[in-house]
Design a protein around this motif. Structure first.
Motif, mmCIF file in Angstrom:
data_model
loop_
_atom_site.group_PDB
_atom_site.id
_atom_site.type_symbol
_atom_site.label_atom_id
_atom_site.label_comp_id
_atom_site.label_asym_id
_atom_site.label_seq_id
_atom_site.Cartn_x
_atom_site.Cartn_y
_atom_site.Cartn_z
ATOM 1 N N CYS A 73 0.763 -1.261 -0.063
ATOM 2 C CA CYS A 73 0.081 -0.042 0.076
ATOM 3 C C CYS A 73 0.811 1.318 -0.076
ATOM 4 O O CYS A 73 0.739 2.221 -0.715
ATOM 5 C CB CYS A 73 -0.912 -0.012 1.178
ATOM 6 S SG CYS A 73 -2.327 -1.162 1.169
ATOM 7 N N GLN A 78 -0.569 4.753 -0.658
ATOM 8 C CA GLN A 78 -1.679 4.688 -0.036
ATOM 9 C C GLN A 78 -1.354 3.898 1.735
ATOM 10 O O GLN A 78 -1.384 2.947 1.945
ATOM 11 C CB GLN A 78 -2.824 3.595 -0.459
ATOM 12 C CG GLN A 78 -3.966 3.604 0.151
ATOM 13 C CD GLN A 78 -5.064 4.931 0.260
ATOM 14 O OE1 GLN A 78 -5.127 5.137 -0.838
ATOM 15 N NE2 GLN A 78 -5.440 5.290 1.370
ATOM 16 N N LEU A 134 -7.534 -7.596 -3.905
ATOM 17 C CA LEU A 134 -7.456 -6.261 -4.067
ATOM 18 C C LEU A 134 -5.795 -5.674 -4.360
ATOM 19 O O LEU A 134 -5.787 -4.623 -4.986
ATOM 20 C CB LEU A 134 -7.477 -5.553 -2.521
ATOM 21 C CG LEU A 134 -8.976 -5.723 -2.067
ATOM 22 C CD1 LEU A 134 -9.261 -5.442 -0.733
ATOM 23 C CD2 LEU A 134 -10.135 -4.885 -2.924
ATOM 24 N N ARG A 138 -6.994 -6.104 -8.497
ATOM 25 C CA ARG A 138 -7.491 -4.989 -8.738
ATOM 26 C C ARG A 138 -6.650 -3.567 -8.385
ATOM 27 O O ARG A 138 -7.177 -2.731 -8.916
ATOM 28 C CB ARG A 138 -8.870 -4.905 -7.784
ATOM 29 C CG ARG A 138 -9.792 -5.874 -7.956
ATOM 30 C CD ARG A 138 -11.047 -5.598 -7.020
ATOM 31 N NE ARG A 138 -11.861 -6.836 -6.890
ATOM 32 C CZ ARG A 138 -12.875 -6.885 -6.094
ATOM 33 N NH1 ARG A 138 -13.156 -5.831 -5.554
ATOM 34 N NH2 ARG A 138 -13.418 -7.967 -6.113
ATOM 35 N N LYS A 139 -5.749 -3.837 -7.686
ATOM 36 C CA LYS A 139 -4.755 -2.657 -7.685
ATOM 37 C C LYS A 139 -5.637 -1.522 -6.774
ATOM 38 O O LYS A 139 -5.398 -0.275 -6.949
ATOM 39 C CB LYS A 139 -4.254 -2.209 -8.919
ATOM 40 C CG LYS A 139 -3.474 -3.006 -9.677
ATOM 41 C CD LYS A 139 -2.356 -3.560 -9.149
ATOM 42 C CE LYS A 139 -1.507 -4.592 -9.835
ATOM 43 N NZ LYS A 139 -0.564 -5.525 -9.365
ATOM 44 N N ASP A 140 -6.398 -2.003 -5.903
ATOM 45 C CA ASP A 140 -7.317 -1.019 -5.188
ATOM 46 C C ASP A 140 -6.954 -0.980 -3.991
ATOM 47 O O ASP A 140 -7.177 -1.684 -2.818
ATOM 48 C CB ASP A 140 -8.846 -1.707 -5.168
ATOM 49 C CG ASP A 140 -9.495 -0.710 -4.143
ATOM 50 O OD1 ASP A 140 -9.242 0.125 -3.751
ATOM 51 O OD2 ASP A 140 -11.004 -1.312 -4.084
ATOM 52 N N TYR A 141 -5.913 0.093 -3.837
ATOM 53 C CA TYR A 141 -5.160 0.200 -2.451
ATOM 54 C C TYR A 141 -5.844 0.966 -1.356
ATOM 55 O O TYR A 141 -5.405 0.529 -0.065
ATOM 56 C CB TYR A 141 -3.498 0.897 -2.872
ATOM 57 C CG TYR A 141 -2.938 0.293 -3.852
ATOM 58 C CD1 TYR A 141 -2.096 -0.873 -3.461
ATOM 59 C CD2 TYR A 141 -3.003 0.615 -5.185
ATOM 60 C CE1 TYR A 141 -1.340 -1.735 -4.191
ATOM 61 C CE2 TYR A 141 -2.138 -0.156 -6.297
ATOM 62 C CZ TYR A 141 -1.583 -1.351 -5.761
ATOM 63 O OH TYR A 141 -0.535 -1.885 -6.707
ATOM 64 N N THR A 143 -9.164 0.668 -0.492
ATOM 65 C CA THR A 143 -9.920 -0.634 0.179
ATOM 66 C C THR A 143 -8.751 -1.666 0.798
ATOM 67 O O THR A 143 -8.984 -1.841 1.904
ATOM 68 C CB THR A 143 -10.743 -1.386 -1.021
ATOM 69 O OG1 THR A 143 -11.490 -0.243 -1.555
ATOM 70 C CG2 THR A 143 -11.641 -2.345 -0.382
#
Length: 166
Positions: A73, A78, A134, A138-141, A143
């Motif tokens: 992250c 993030q 994630l 998804r690279k959804d840092y 979340t």
């Protein structure tokens, strides 16, 4: 950019083969072991020591799921910021409260502790699977950073249960 992953020639991902990580750590550690620099200059010894410290720090971070997820992250900009950001999903907060109440109720009950430990282990595995999705897919840092904070709590209560059971 030089990262802990590149130090061990590993993919920059949450999912890691821990056997491969340990092998890479051993190989990197062997290259900078003090015995290899016994006759080296003071400057070379100092550099080898600095590399050894960096290798050990990288290994410590990458072998631990919480630290590894936090590091990923941070690499993405993030920060998990668990000390200041305590925002949690309401459903997870309810689970936390339930686990704490259960722990208080079963502190003297080996079977109850074992059952709670199994529940916590399942939650930990679910969170790690979620983090793999994630972070790696998804690279959804944003979340992921919330899930890391949840994993921190789960790891803490697991450690508490283990110390009671010991």
């Amino acid at each position: 950019m030089d990262t802990y992953f590149s130090l061990f020639n590993l993919p920059t991902s949450f999912a890691q083969d821990l056997t491969q990580l340990e092998k890479a750590w051993r190989e990197a550690s062997a290259r900078v072991h003090p015995d290899r620099f016994a006759t080296a200059s003071a400057a070379e010894k100092r550099i080898a020591m600095q590399w050894a410290a960096r290798i050990n720090q990288a290994y410590d971070v990458l072998k631990n799921p919480v630290k590894r997820a936090s590091y990923l992250c941070e690499l993405a900009g993030q920060a998990v910021d668990a000390e200041n950001n305590t925002r949690m999903d309401t459903a997870f907060l309810m689970k936390q409260m339930q686990w704490r109440e259960t722990l208080d109720d079963v502190r003297e009950d080996a079977a109850g502790l074992a059952e709670l430990a199994a529940t916590i282990d399942q939650e930990e595995q679910a969170l790690e699977s979620c983090l793999t999705e994630l972070l790696d897919h998804r690279k959804d840092y944003a979340t992921a950073s919330e899930k890391v904070r949840q994993l921190m709590f789960v790891a803490k209560i697991r450690q508490e249960i283990q110390s009671i059971m010991a």
